[in-house]
Motif scaffolding. Sequence first.
Motif, PDB file in Angstrom:
ATOM      1  N   SER A  92       7.718 -38.535 -68.413  1.00 34.62           N
ATOM      2  CA  SER A  92       6.781 -38.449 -69.533  1.00 34.62           C
ATOM      3  C   SER A  92       5.818 -37.273 -69.367  1.00 34.62           C
ATOM      4  O   SER A  92       5.615 -36.757 -68.264  1.00 34.62           O
ATOM      5  CB  SER A  92       5.967 -39.743 -69.635  1.00 34.62           C
ATOM      6  N   THR A  93       5.211 -36.853 -70.471  1.00 32.24           N
ATOM      7  CA  THR A  93       4.091 -35.912 -70.414  1.00 32.24           C
ATOM      8  C   THR A  93       2.844 -36.726 -70.134  1.00 32.24           C
ATOM      9  O   THR A  93       2.480 -37.599 -70.914  1.00 32.24           O
ATOM     10  CB  THR A  93       3.944 -35.147 -71.737  1.00 32.24           C
ATOM     11  N   ASN A  94       2.180 -36.419 -69.029  1.00 30.36           N
ATOM     12  CA  ASN A  94       1.205 -37.360 -68.505  1.00 30.36           C
ATOM     13  C   ASN A  94      -0.083 -36.682 -68.077  1.00 30.36           C
ATOM     14  O   ASN A  94      -0.157 -35.455 -67.951  1.00 30.36           O
ATOM     15  CB  ASN A  94       1.822 -38.102 -67.315  1.00 30.36           C
ATOM     16  N   SER A  95      -1.084 -37.488 -67.812  1.00 34.96           N
ATOM     17  CA  SER A  95      -2.355 -37.024 -67.270  1.00 34.96           C
ATOM     18  C   SER A  95      -2.212 -36.835 -65.764  1.00 34.96           C
ATOM     19  O   SER A  95      -1.867 -37.781 -65.053  1.00 34.96           O
ATOM     20  CB  SER A  95      -3.455 -38.048 -67.561  1.00 34.96           C
ATOM     21  N   PRO A  96      -2.472 -35.642 -65.222  1.00 38.67           N
ATOM     22  CA  PRO A  96      -2.369 -35.440 -63.780  1.00 38.67           C
ATOM     23  C   PRO A  96      -3.268 -36.397 -62.986  1.00 38.67           C
ATOM     24  O   PRO A  96      -2.868 -36.892 -61.928  1.00 38.67           O
ATOM     25  CB  PRO A  96      -2.813 -33.983 -63.598  1.00 38.67           C
ATOM     26  N   THR A  97      -4.451 -36.659 -63.506  1.00 33.92           N
ATOM     27  CA  THR A  97      -5.381 -37.561 -62.813  1.00 33.92           C
ATOM     28  C   THR A  97      -4.802 -38.965 -62.714  1.00 33.92           C
ATOM     29  O   THR A  97      -4.846 -39.606 -61.656  1.00 33.92           O
ATOM     30  CB  THR A  97      -6.729 -37.597 -63.539  1.00 33.92           C
ATOM     31  N   MET A  98      -4.230 -39.446 -63.817  1.00 36.99           N
ATOM     32  CA  MET A  98      -3.646 -40.780 -63.817  1.00 36.99           C
ATOM     33  C   MET A  98      -2.427 -40.849 -62.905  1.00 36.99           C
ATOM     34  O   MET A  98      -2.226 -41.826 -62.185  1.00 36.99           O
ATOM     35  CB  MET A  98      -3.272 -41.204 -65.241  1.00 36.99           C
ATOM     36  N   VAL A  99      -1.612 -39.795 -62.908  1.00 34.43           N
ATOM     37  CA  VAL A  99      -0.418 -39.765 -62.068  1.00 34.43           C
ATOM     38  C   VAL A  99      -0.801 -39.861 -60.593  1.00 34.43           C
ATOM     39  O   VAL A  99      -0.174 -40.608 -59.821  1.00 34.43           O
ATOM     40  CB  VAL A  99       0.393 -38.477 -62.331  1.00 34.43           C
ATOM     41  N   ARG A 101      -3.504 -41.182 -59.302  1.00 36.58           N
ATOM     42  CA  ARG A 101      -4.016 -42.530 -59.037  1.00 36.58           C
ATOM     43  C   ARG A 101      -2.870 -43.531 -58.937  1.00 36.58           C
ATOM     44  O   ARG A 101      -2.829 -44.375 -58.028  1.00 36.58           O
ATOM     45  CB  ARG A 101      -4.988 -42.935 -60.146  1.00 36.58           C
ATOM     46  N   LEU A 102      -1.919 -43.425 -59.856  1.00 34.54           N
ATOM     47  CA  LEU A 102      -0.785 -44.341 -59.867  1.00 34.54           C
ATOM     48  C   LEU A 102       0.100 -44.121 -58.639  1.00 34.54           C
ATOM     49  O   LEU A 102       0.631 -45.084 -58.064  1.00 34.54           O
ATOM     50  CB  LEU A 102       0.020 -44.140 -61.154  1.00 34.54           C
ATOM     51  N   HIS A 103       0.238 -42.889 -58.227  1.00 37.94           N
ATOM     52  CA  HIS A 103       1.007 -42.567 -57.022  1.00 37.94           C
ATOM     53  C   HIS A 103       0.440 -43.299 -55.810  1.00 37.94           C
ATOM     54  O   HIS A 103       1.191 -43.898 -55.018  1.00 37.94           O
ATOM     55  CB  HIS A 103       0.988 -41.057 -56.790  1.00 37.94           C
ATOM     56  N   GLN A 104      -0.858 -43.264 -55.643  1.00 38.62           N
ATOM     57  CA  GLN A 104      -1.489 -43.943 -54.513  1.00 38.62           C
ATOM     58  C   GLN A 104      -1.309 -45.453 -54.610  1.00 38.62           C
ATOM     59  O   GLN A 104      -1.043 -46.131 -53.604  1.00 38.62           O
ATOM     60  CB  GLN A 104      -2.977 -43.584 -54.460  1.00 38.62           C
ATOM     61  N   HIS A 157      10.746 -27.725 -58.231  1.00 41.33           N
ATOM     62  CA  HIS A 157       9.735 -28.478 -57.490  1.00 41.33           C
ATOM     63  C   HIS A 157       8.442 -27.675 -57.555  1.00 41.33           C
ATOM     64  O   HIS A 157       8.356 -26.564 -57.031  1.00 41.33           O
ATOM     65  CB  HIS A 157      10.155 -28.721 -56.045  1.00 41.33           C
ATOM     66  N   VAL A 158       7.409 -28.234 -58.192  1.00 43.72           N
ATOM     67  CA  VAL A 158       6.176 -27.498 -58.451  1.00 43.72           C
ATOM     68  C   VAL A 158       5.191 -27.598 -57.298  1.00 43.72           C
ATOM     69  O   VAL A 158       4.524 -26.635 -56.934  1.00 43.72           O
ATOM     70  CB  VAL A 158       5.515 -27.995 -59.763  1.00 43.72           C
ATOM     71  N   GLY A 159       5.114 -28.778 -56.694  1.00 44.51           N
ATOM     72  CA  GLY A 159       4.143 -28.995 -55.629  1.00 44.51           C
ATOM     73  C   GLY A 159       3.887 -30.477 -55.460  1.00 44.51           C
ATOM     74  O   GLY A 159       4.760 -31.307 -55.740  1.00 44.51           O
ATOM     75  N   PRO A 160       2.676 -30.849 -55.021  1.00 45.28           N
ATOM     76  CA  PRO A 160       2.367 -32.265 -54.810  1.00 45.28           C
ATOM     77  C   PRO A 160       2.302 -33.045 -56.128  1.00 45.28           C
ATOM     78  O   PRO A 160       2.337 -32.458 -57.216  1.00 45.28           O
ATOM     79  CB  PRO A 160       1.005 -32.230 -54.121  1.00 45.28           C
ATOM     80  N   VAL A 161       2.210 -34.365 -56.009  1.00 43.78           N
ATOM     81  CA  VAL A 161       2.125 -35.218 -57.194  1.00 43.78           C
ATOM     82  C   VAL A 161       0.995 -34.749 -58.110  1.00 43.78           C
ATOM     83  O   VAL A 161      -0.108 -34.451 -57.662  1.00 43.78           O
ATOM     84  CB  VAL A 161       1.889 -36.691 -56.773  1.00 43.78           C
ATOM     85  N   GLY A 162       1.289 -34.668 -59.392  1.00 41.28           N
ATOM     86  CA  GLY A 162       0.328 -34.218 -60.392  1.00 41.28           C
ATOM     87  C   GLY A 162       0.513 -32.775 -60.798  1.00 41.28           C
ATOM     88  O   GLY A 162       0.158 -32.397 -61.919  1.00 41.28           O
ATOM     89  N   SER A 163       1.090 -31.956 -59.920  1.00 44.03           N
ATOM     90  CA  SER A 163       1.219 -30.530 -60.227  1.00 44.03           C
ATOM     91  C   SER A 163       2.214 -30.278 -61.352  1.00 44.03           C
ATOM     92  O   SER A 163       2.036 -29.354 -62.163  1.00 44.03           O
ATOM     93  CB  SER A 163       1.611 -29.746 -58.972  1.00 44.03           C
TER      94      SER A 163
END
Length: 293
Positions: A92-99, A101-104, A157-163
């Motif tokens: 999905s197209t998502n909020s990096p901040t939410m992603v 938080r959800l990852h953790q 692969h862009v980088g860490p979660v959220g990138s």
Amino acid sequence: MRIGFVGLGNMGGPMCRNLVKGVNHEVIVHDLNAEAVRACTAQGATAADGLATLAASCEVVFTSLPTPQHVEMVAREIAAAARPGTVLFDLSTNSPTMVKRLHQELAARDITLLDTPVTGGVVRAVDASIVVMVGGDEAVFDQHRALLAAFSGTQVHVGPVGSASVAKLINNMLVLCNMAVAAEGMMIGAMAGIDLHKLTNIIQNGSGDSTGFRGLAARGLKGEFTPSFALDLAAKDLGLAVELAAEHGVPGLLAPQALALLRMARGLGYGQLDTSAMLKVYETMLGREVRLQ
């Protein structure tokens, strides 16, 4: 391997069907739209009798959902039933901040989340040439790259979660801002009385060309507003980009103006039409249609 796919809409549906055709694994699907489910089971997917059943039986799950709120809700339902070690790719197209938080939150349950938005539109989703951006554990990305390649032409692969979500929001910001100024420019051309066919030909072969302009020419200028990418979703995406700019202290000079145009279009009742219906704001204000007849 059993692979779950949740969300079978305009983008998720063709991605799922290409996944079914492109891998030698069982694909289990779930969507609230029964017709969307049937389109995938006709290609060989298996319908789940619920989200919990899907989550409990699959090692890898893909989600393709409309908003961050939908992603958060569905991811938590999946996490409640999934086995430790499950990998969740959110397309999905998502909020990096939410992603982040959800990852953790999911990591605490031994579930790996990667944000995996896509770009290229419905046509390229159908022909499996879309670009997939991935944020998260690079080893997990490499391990599952063949699955992503089944429904995409390029995987980055862009980088860490959220990138990856950051990259997607910037990409969509550019195309939507380009389309907004294209709508304004074509109305100026119409009001000035020049041949719009010739103007379109000049732009598409000149320095003013863009994906946004070509989208407007292919749909809006022909009066074809059946949604390829619904204006409501475009407003959501651009709103997330504007929020991201504010979060990082970047002055918003252009994107907020394009967002205002999308909000006006929604206010006029065009939210369920194609994004190119932003042109209809100018048409409504000036009482003139801009069409390639």
